[in-house]
Scaffold this motif. Structure first.
Motif: not given
Length: 189
Positions: A68-71, A88-99, A125-129
């Motif tokens: 779902n692209g949210i974590g 290592v986690t990337l959580t609470e991924v928010v798009k729109s005006v936050f990205q 970080v590389d993956f997230a960006f």
């Protein structure tokens, strides 16, 4: 999915990949082996967390979040042996005006101080960006956890301030140093 990267022309010692169901046994081993060590920095967990079923539930939730692209929850594996040494986690991924998103991580106590977590954070970080096109990543660290703060600073994060009484750890509300990194190459979609 494997996501690896080169830094300074040298092959990394670790790789990260999204956790899968077949990793549940290794994740459980990591959690049980390091339970006391991790407990100093994480909220209390129920006994069911320390079961294969608890880990399968956690992994299946992270797979759903990734779809779902949210974590995203990545295992950190040593190259060669493919042994799981951390998460290592990337959580609470928010798009729109936050990205933006939050970064979290933990590593087998025996592997601390070897540079693995700095490598893993840089890969995340590389993956997230690059893959998620995020603009900003935040992380919170207990102020006395100097090693973790150094990991983030080596990965390009900067201190922003103290979040007072931010996370309940072992029944006590703990302050957290907030650090962040901005994607200087961010491009509007």
């Amino acid at each position: 999915m494997y996501f690896t990267h080169f830094y300074g022309g040298n092959l990394l010692n670790i790789l990260i990949r999204l956790l899968q169901e077949q990793d549940a046994k290794d994740v459980l081993h990591l959690e049980v082996k390091n339970k006391e060590f991790f407990q100093s920095y994480t909220p209390l967990r129920p006994d069911s967390f320390y079961t294969i079923e608890g880990q399968l539930d956690k992994i299946n939730n992270t797979i759903k979040n990734a779809n779902n692209g949210i974590g995203y929850s990545f295992g950190i594996f040593l190259k060669g042996s493919q042994r799981l040494i951390g998460i290592v986690t990337l959580t609470e991924v928010v798009k729109s005006v936050f990205q933006s998103c939050w970064l979290g991580y933990y590593l087998d106590q025996e592997e601390n101080g070897k540079g693995y977590m700095t490598e893993a954070v840089k890969l995340a970080v590389d993956f997230a960006f690059k893959e998620c096109n995020l603009h900003r990543i935040e992380a919170g660290v207990m102020p006395h956890n100097i090693g973790s703060i150094r990991v983030l600073e080596k990965a390009g994060f900067h201190k922003e301030g103290i979040a007072r009484g931010n996370v309940k750890i072992n029944g006590k509300w703990e302050d957290h140093q907030i650090l962040a990194i901005i994607n200087e190459s961010y491009v509007e979609e």
